[in-house]
Design a protein around this motif. Structure first.
Motif, PDB file in Angstrom:
ATOM      1  N   UNK A   1       4.208   1.354   1.913  1.00 38.71           N
ATOM      2  CA  UNK A   1       5.318   1.947   1.177  1.00 38.71           C
ATOM      3  C   UNK A   1       5.075   3.450   1.095  1.00 38.71           C
ATOM      4  N   UNK A   2       6.017   4.229   1.552  1.00 31.85           N
ATOM      5  CA  UNK A   2       5.808   5.671   1.685  1.00 31.85           C
ATOM      6  C   UNK A   2       6.270   6.417   0.434  1.00 31.85           C
ATOM      7  N   UNK A   3       5.645   6.099  -0.697  1.00 30.21           N
ATOM      8  CA  UNK A   3       5.916   6.878  -1.905  1.00 30.21           C
ATOM      9  C   UNK A   3       4.590   7.182  -2.593  1.00 30.21           C
ATOM     10  N   UNK A   4       4.554   8.274  -3.331  1.00 25.44           N
ATOM     11  CA  UNK A   4       3.351   8.659  -4.064  1.00 25.44           C
ATOM     12  C   UNK A   4       3.360   7.935  -5.403  1.00 25.44           C
ATOM     13  N   UNK A   5       2.342   7.108  -5.627  1.00 31.12           N
ATOM     14  CA  UNK A   5       2.299   6.285  -6.831  1.00 31.12           C
ATOM     15  C   UNK A   5       1.675   7.017  -8.011  1.00 31.12           C
ATOM     16  N   UNK A   6       0.771   7.946  -7.741  1.00 32.36           N
ATOM     17  CA  UNK A   6       0.133   8.643  -8.850  1.00 32.36           C
ATOM     18  C   UNK A   6      -1.085   9.424  -8.411  1.00 32.36           C
ATOM     19  N   UNK A   7      -1.809   9.909  -9.408  1.00 34.41           N
ATOM     20  CA  UNK A   7      -2.994  10.743  -9.204  1.00 34.41           C
ATOM     21  C   UNK A   7      -4.245   9.914  -9.415  1.00 34.41           C
ATOM     22  N   UNK A   8      -5.123   9.934  -8.423  1.00 33.79           N
ATOM     23  CA  UNK A   8      -6.369   9.180  -8.484  1.00 33.79           C
ATOM     24  C   UNK A   8      -7.464  10.049  -9.070  1.00 33.79           C
ATOM     25  N   UNK A   9      -8.032   9.649 -10.217  1.00 37.68           N
ATOM     26  CA  UNK A   9      -9.167  10.352 -10.791  1.00 37.68           C
ATOM     27  C   UNK A   9     -10.411  10.084  -9.960  1.00 37.68           C
TER      28      UNK A   9
ATOM     29  N   UNK B   1       0.837  -1.192   0.000  1.00 40.78           N
ATOM     30  CA  UNK B   1       0.000   0.000   0.000  1.00 40.78           C
ATOM     31  C   UNK B   1       0.873   1.244   0.000  1.00 40.78           C
ATOM     32  N   UNK B   2       0.860   1.959  -1.111  1.00 46.98           N
ATOM     33  CA  UNK B   2       1.592   3.210  -1.237  1.00 46.98           C
ATOM     34  C   UNK B   2       0.627   4.384  -1.024  1.00 46.98           C
ATOM     35  N   UNK B   3       0.959   5.537  -1.565  1.00 43.74           N
ATOM     36  CA  UNK B   3       0.185   6.766  -1.362  1.00 43.74           C
ATOM     37  C   UNK B   3      -0.353   7.224  -2.717  1.00 43.74           C
ATOM     38  N   UNK B   4      -1.589   7.695  -2.730  1.00 41.36           N
ATOM     39  CA  UNK B   4      -2.172   8.267  -3.948  1.00 41.36           C
ATOM     40  C   UNK B   4      -2.460   9.740  -3.711  1.00 41.36           C
ATOM     41  N   UNK B   5      -2.371  10.504  -4.762  1.00 39.25           N
ATOM     42  CA  UNK B   5      -2.744  11.919  -4.712  1.00 39.25           C
ATOM     43  C   UNK B   5      -4.152  12.066  -5.282  1.00 39.25           C
ATOM     44  N   UNK B   6      -4.992  12.843  -4.613  1.00 41.86           N
ATOM     45  CA  UNK B   6      -6.338  13.148  -5.107  1.00 41.86           C
ATOM     46  C   UNK B   6      -6.531  14.650  -4.999  1.00 41.86           C
TER      47      UNK B   6
END
Length: 253
Positions: A198-206, A125-130
């Motif tokens: 996992x403490x990284x941003x994987x991408x942008x969540x639509x 489980x990483x991080x997503x940006x919204x």
């Protein structure tokens, strides 16, 4: 389909990106560009399309010139039916669900493969940006309150899933057309599946999907899932009532 899906070094697992599409031509180019920009190109992209008629298939045909694309297009019964088709086609040890309107960071796949290899976990489980927000795993693992979000941040974009879990816990259930991901993740965790953060941003969540529009549907399905897992019915009814009041304004629009 172009390119190869080579046997990886023993330290790195095979990796699949899976996407369900249906008339997504307006948003798909952003995802395609982010996949083409990956620093680690050793992955397959499995697309289950719902018989699109708007140019989605033509967009995918162009993308196949530069991506290792596997496409199955036919009428389906919604997003989880499509995702189940894609999972059955996937050859990766792990897969990542990415929506047609999502976008990955250039190093997302590289970092997921490394984290999966390092942790050997069933879920990474990483991080997503919204928008301006970051979606992370909750700080307190209160399943009764957060359901699957007590363990993972988001099903799409930021969660690598071990593919063979479906052989043990089943595929996304058609009993939950909006929250089947919650049902599957919780069943796997209750069965002993290991989650690593996992403490990284994987991408942008639509945020144009069904769950973002149907708050009442999400609440109803998660109530059924949590009660089915043995959580106190009275507590869940009280939480449902509170959430209904909080989201009432959205539901009236």
């Amino acid at each position: 389909m172009t390119g190869s899906f080579a046997d990886p070094p023993t330290a790195l697992p095979r990796f699949s990106v899976i996407t369900a599409t249906c008339n997504a031509a307006a948003v798909l180019p952003g995802l395609v560009a982010s996949l083409q920009a990956q620093t680690d190109g050793d992955f397959e992209w499995v697309v289950a399309d719902g018989a699109s008629t708007d140019g989605t298939l033509e967009c995918l045909e162009v993308a196949a010139a530069t991506l290792n694309l596997r496409l199955d297009s036919r009428p389906d019964f919604g997003i989880y039916d499509a995702l189940n088709r894609a999972i059955r086609l996937a050859r990766g040890d792990y897969y990542l669900v990415v929506g047609a309107d999502d976008v990955l960071e250039p190093d997302a796949i590289a970092r997921f493969r490394q984290a999966c290899a390092r942790t050997q976990a069933d879920f990474v489980a990483a991080v997503a940006r919204a928008g301006s927000d970051l979606i992370r795993v909750r700080s307190r693992p209160w399943e009764w309150l957060y359901a699957e979000l007590a363990y993972v941040g988001n099903h799409s974009v930021s969660l690598a899933i071990r593919t063979r879990l479906h052989a043990r816990y089943g595929y996304y259930s058609n009993r939950f057309p909006i929250a089947a991901d919650s049902d599957f993740i919780l069943k796997a965790v209750h069965g002993g599946a290991v989650v690593a953060r996992a403490d990284f941003i994987a991408g942008e969540f639509g945020q144009a999907g069904t769950s973002g529009r149907d708050a009442l549907g999400v609440m109803s399905e998660k109530f059924r899932i949590l009660v089915g897992l043995g959580h106190n019915r009275i507590v869940q009814l009280l939480l449902f009532a509170v959430r209904f009041v909080v989201h009432y304004g959205k539901m009236r629009r």
